[in-house]
Design an enzyme around this catalytic site. Structure first.
Site, PDB file in Angstrom:
ATOM      1  N   HIS A  13       0.870  -1.203   0.000  1.00 26.96           N
ATOM      2  CA  HIS A  13       0.000   0.000   0.000  1.00 26.96           C
ATOM      3  C   HIS A  13       0.893   1.235   0.000  1.00 26.96           C
ATOM      4  O   HIS A  13       1.495   1.573   1.022  1.00 26.96           O
ATOM      5  CB  HIS A  13      -0.897   0.003   1.243  1.00 26.96           C
ATOM      6  CG  HIS A  13      -1.837   1.178   1.315  1.00 26.96           C
ATOM      7  ND1 HIS A  13      -3.174   1.031   1.599  1.00 26.96           N
ATOM      8  CD2 HIS A  13      -1.640   2.506   1.137  1.00 26.96           C
ATOM      9  CE1 HIS A  13      -3.761   2.216   1.603  1.00 26.96           C
ATOM     10  NE2 HIS A  13      -2.845   3.140   1.320  1.00 26.96           N
ATOM     11  N   HIS A  15       1.535   5.375  -1.646  1.00 30.09           N
ATOM     12  CA  HIS A  15       1.145   6.565  -2.423  1.00 30.09           C
ATOM     13  C   HIS A  15       2.397   7.183  -3.025  1.00 30.09           C
ATOM     14  O   HIS A  15       3.282   7.631  -2.284  1.00 30.09           O
ATOM     15  CB  HIS A  15       0.471   7.606  -1.523  1.00 30.09           C
ATOM     16  CG  HIS A  15      -0.792   7.092  -0.908  1.00 30.09           C
ATOM     17  ND1 HIS A  15      -2.031   7.245  -1.488  1.00 30.09           N
ATOM     18  CD2 HIS A  15      -1.004   6.404   0.246  1.00 30.09           C
ATOM     19  CE1 HIS A  15      -2.949   6.684  -0.724  1.00 30.09           C
ATOM     20  NE2 HIS A  15      -2.354   6.156   0.334  1.00 30.09           N
ATOM     21  N   LYS A  99      -9.284  -0.608  -5.834  1.00 31.17           N
ATOM     22  CA  LYS A  99      -9.273   0.049  -4.525  1.00 31.17           C
ATOM     23  C   LYS A  99     -10.630   0.681  -4.231  1.00 31.17           C
ATOM     24  O   LYS A  99     -11.135   1.463  -5.029  1.00 31.17           O
ATOM     25  CB  LYS A  99      -8.196   1.136  -4.536  1.00 31.17           C
ATOM     26  CG  LYS A  99      -8.220   2.060  -3.326  1.00 31.17           C
ATOM     27  CD  LYS A  99      -7.697   1.357  -2.088  1.00 31.17           C
ATOM     28  CE  LYS A  99      -7.938   2.211  -0.847  1.00 31.17           C
ATOM     29  NZ  LYS A  99      -6.742   2.511  -0.105  1.00 31.17           N
ATOM     30  N   HIS A 136     -10.353   0.580   1.904  1.00 34.96           N
ATOM     31  CA  HIS A 136     -10.147   1.556   2.982  1.00 34.96           C
ATOM     32  C   HIS A 136     -11.313   1.333   3.946  1.00 34.96           C
ATOM     33  O   HIS A 136     -12.445   1.732   3.659  1.00 34.96           O
ATOM     34  CB  HIS A 136     -10.123   2.984   2.433  1.00 34.96           C
ATOM     35  CG  HIS A 136      -9.857   3.998   3.501  1.00 34.96           C
ATOM     36  ND1 HIS A 136      -8.682   4.699   3.581  1.00 34.96           N
ATOM     37  CD2 HIS A 136     -10.604   4.392   4.565  1.00 34.96           C
ATOM     38  CE1 HIS A 136      -8.719   5.497   4.654  1.00 34.96           C
ATOM     39  NE2 HIS A 136      -9.875   5.321   5.259  1.00 34.96           N
ATOM     40  N   HIS A 174      -4.486  -1.109   5.990  1.00 33.78           N
ATOM     41  CA  HIS A 174      -4.050  -0.330   7.150  1.00 33.78           C
ATOM     42  C   HIS A 174      -4.975  -0.531   8.362  1.00 33.78           C
ATOM     43  O   HIS A 174      -5.590   0.408   8.850  1.00 33.78           O
ATOM     44  CB  HIS A 174      -3.867   1.160   6.830  1.00 33.78           C
ATOM     45  CG  HIS A 174      -4.879   1.801   5.923  1.00 33.78           C
ATOM     46  ND1 HIS A 174      -6.227   1.697   6.133  1.00 33.78           N
ATOM     47  CD2 HIS A 174      -4.726   2.571   4.832  1.00 33.78           C
ATOM     48  CE1 HIS A 174      -6.846   2.377   5.189  1.00 33.78           C
ATOM     49  NE2 HIS A 174      -5.984   2.910   4.389  1.00 33.78           N
ATOM     50  N   ASP A 247       1.544   2.541   3.573  1.00 38.50           N
ATOM     51  CA  ASP A 247       0.680   3.717   3.430  1.00 38.50           C
ATOM     52  C   ASP A 247       1.507   4.997   3.506  1.00 38.50           C
ATOM     53  O   ASP A 247       1.031   6.021   4.002  1.00 38.50           O
ATOM     54  CB  ASP A 247      -0.446   3.726   4.478  1.00 38.50           C
ATOM     55  CG  ASP A 247      -1.572   4.696   4.099  1.00 38.50           C
ATOM     56  OD1 ASP A 247      -1.598   5.175   2.949  1.00 38.50           O
ATOM     57  OD2 ASP A 247      -2.413   4.975   4.975  1.00 38.50           O
TER      58      ASP A 247
HETATM   59  C1  NCD Z   1      -3.648   8.964   2.183  1.00 40.71           C
HETATM   60  C2  NCD Z   1      -3.234  10.052   1.186  1.00 40.71           C
HETATM   61  O1  NCD Z   1      -2.686  11.071   1.595  1.00 40.71           O
HETATM   62  O2  NCD Z   1      -3.419   9.844  -0.024  1.00 40.71           O
HETATM   63  N1  NCD Z   1      -3.618   9.526   3.509  1.00 40.71           N
HETATM   64  C3  NCD Z   1      -3.509   8.851   4.663  1.00 40.71           C
HETATM   65  O3  NCD Z   1      -3.637   9.461   5.722  1.00 40.71           O
HETATM   66  N2  NCD Z   1      -3.245   7.570   4.683  1.00 40.71           N
HETATM   67  C4  NCD Z   1      -4.969   8.407   1.832  1.00 40.71           C
HETATM   68  C5  NCD Z   1      -5.284   7.107   2.526  1.00 40.71           C
HETATM   69  O4  NCD Z   1      -4.685   6.075   2.256  1.00 40.71           O
HETATM   70  O5  NCD Z   1      -6.166   7.097   3.384  1.00 40.71           O
HETATM   71 ZN    ZN Z   2      -3.231   5.080   1.779  1.00 42.48          ZN
END
Ligand code: NCD
Ligand code: ZN
Length: 348
Positions: A13, A15, A99, A136, A174, A247
């Site tokens: 996971h 970003h 997702k 999520h 998560h 995450d």
């Molecule tokens: C994530 C983001 O910033 O894209 N933020 C987070 O707090 N984890 C989005 C997500 O995965 O919930």
């Molecule tokens: Zn995330």
């Protein structure tokens, strides 16, 4: 134990964002990790296989020379997602998972799902072809306390969905609560769960005690200590249903340090060193490889990586850059608030 060699880990996971941010943060993950499940919550989101193909190309173009890293792409589920497009992307090997963001649950989730009935045909198709759904797991109704969002999601959304579509392969992402851990452990098939590095290391005091600390704010929000301990127990147990999803979610400092700061912890740079510390503290270094490198591929039906990662315990604490530069701005790196004694090297 002073050195530990494990299969190269994967991040289930992650970003990576786009543009300048992508270029700055990608090397922080691709140095240590062989593969990662790439979150599709760009602006606008990655909602079709065509958009996912071009995002994958941008990631590969941003990869530093010599880094061996495979982005595993996901599609952002909306109420207008076409099941045929999802299936075609999965069969081509371009798309690994879909997702689900409940609308309004987190950063860039406005186009997420309001009514699960509307995406039923997509979910049924995924169940049929064996394609995983990353969830999520939080409800968003305003009458539910933010600290209860995960437990209520499990009771009111996940439980009923699994009863009505037990063949759907789910990743509860998560997990942050003992309720999440208990639920996953109560199920014997078609469920896996990711756990972040930071949720193993902090509880909600990190965000709120001694002044408000925006760099510890993420969603799902960190919970009270008993939940952190339940996550630690699950992660370090070797239970194949639990695996690493960092995450890591970078936002520039001005966006975090604001009257309405963004959710997200940027933990990619020091995740493996932090995890070695966690597993060492719990006397479970022998389970780190299962959590970071074996359980995830097994759930996704992939082989573990061939390359290895060598972790070495140093007598003196190791230091990490507190921030990385992104264009004119900076992004703050997760501060675990305890000394970290491990260095990390990739070996072929
Ligand atoms: C994530 C983001 O910033 O894209 N933020 C987070 O707090 N984890 C989005 C997500 O995965 O919930
Ligand atoms: Zn995330």
């Amino acid at each position: 134990m002073t050195t530990l060699t494990i299969r190269r880990p994967d991040d289930w996971h992650l970003h990576l964002r786009d543009g300048q941010m992508l270029e700055s943060v990608l090397p922080q993950s691709s140095e240590h990790f062989g593969r990662a499940i790439i979150m599709p919550n760009l602006v606008p989101p990655v909602v079709t296989t065509k958009l996912a193909a071009s995002y994958r190309d941008r990631i590969l173009a941003a990869l530093p020379e010599g880094h061996d890293f495979t982005p595993l792409m996901t599609l952002y589920l909306t109420e207008t997602t076409d099941p045929d497009d999802v299936e075609a992307g999965f069969r081509d090997g371009l798309i690994t998972a879909v997702k689900l963001y409940p609308a309004g649950a987190t950063t860039n989730s406005q186009s997420g799902v309001r009514d699960l009935k509307k995406v039923r045909p997509v979910l049924e198709r995924m169940a049929k072809i064996g394609m995983p759904l990353c969830m999520h797991g939080e409800v968003t109704s305003p009458d539910v306390d933010i600290f209860d969002r995960e437990a209520v999601f499990i009771e009111t959304v996940l439980g009923p969905l699994r009863e009505s579509l037990p063949e759907l392969r789910i990743v509860l992402e998560h997990v942050t609560t003992a309720d999440g851990v208990d639920y996953v452990q109560s199920q014997d098939k078609n469920i896996g769960a990711t756990i972040t590095t930071h949720h193993l290391m902090i509880n909600r005091n990190a965000i709120l005690v001694g002044g408000i600390k925006p760099h510890y704010y993420c969603l799902p929000v960190a919970k009270r200590e008993k939940h952190r301990l339940a996550l630690r127990k699950a992660a370090t147990s070797g239970d194949a249903r639990f695996f690493l999803g960092t995450d890591s979610a970078p936002h520039t400092d001005p966006l975090k340090e604001s009257a309405c700061g963004c959710a997200g912890v940027f933990c990619a740079p020091n995740t493996m060193a932090c995890l070695a510390t966690v597993f060492e503290q719990d006397g479970a270094l022998d389970k780190l490889e299962a959590f970071a490198s074996l359980n995830g591929p097994a759930y996704y039906g992939l082989q573990p990586n061939d390359a290895t990662l060598k972790l070495t315990r140093q007598d003196e604490p190791v230091t990490f850059p507190g921030k990385i530069q992104v264009g004119e701005d900076e992004v703050t790196v997760f501060d675990p608030m305890i000394p970290i004694h491990w260095t990390v090297e990739v070996s072929p």
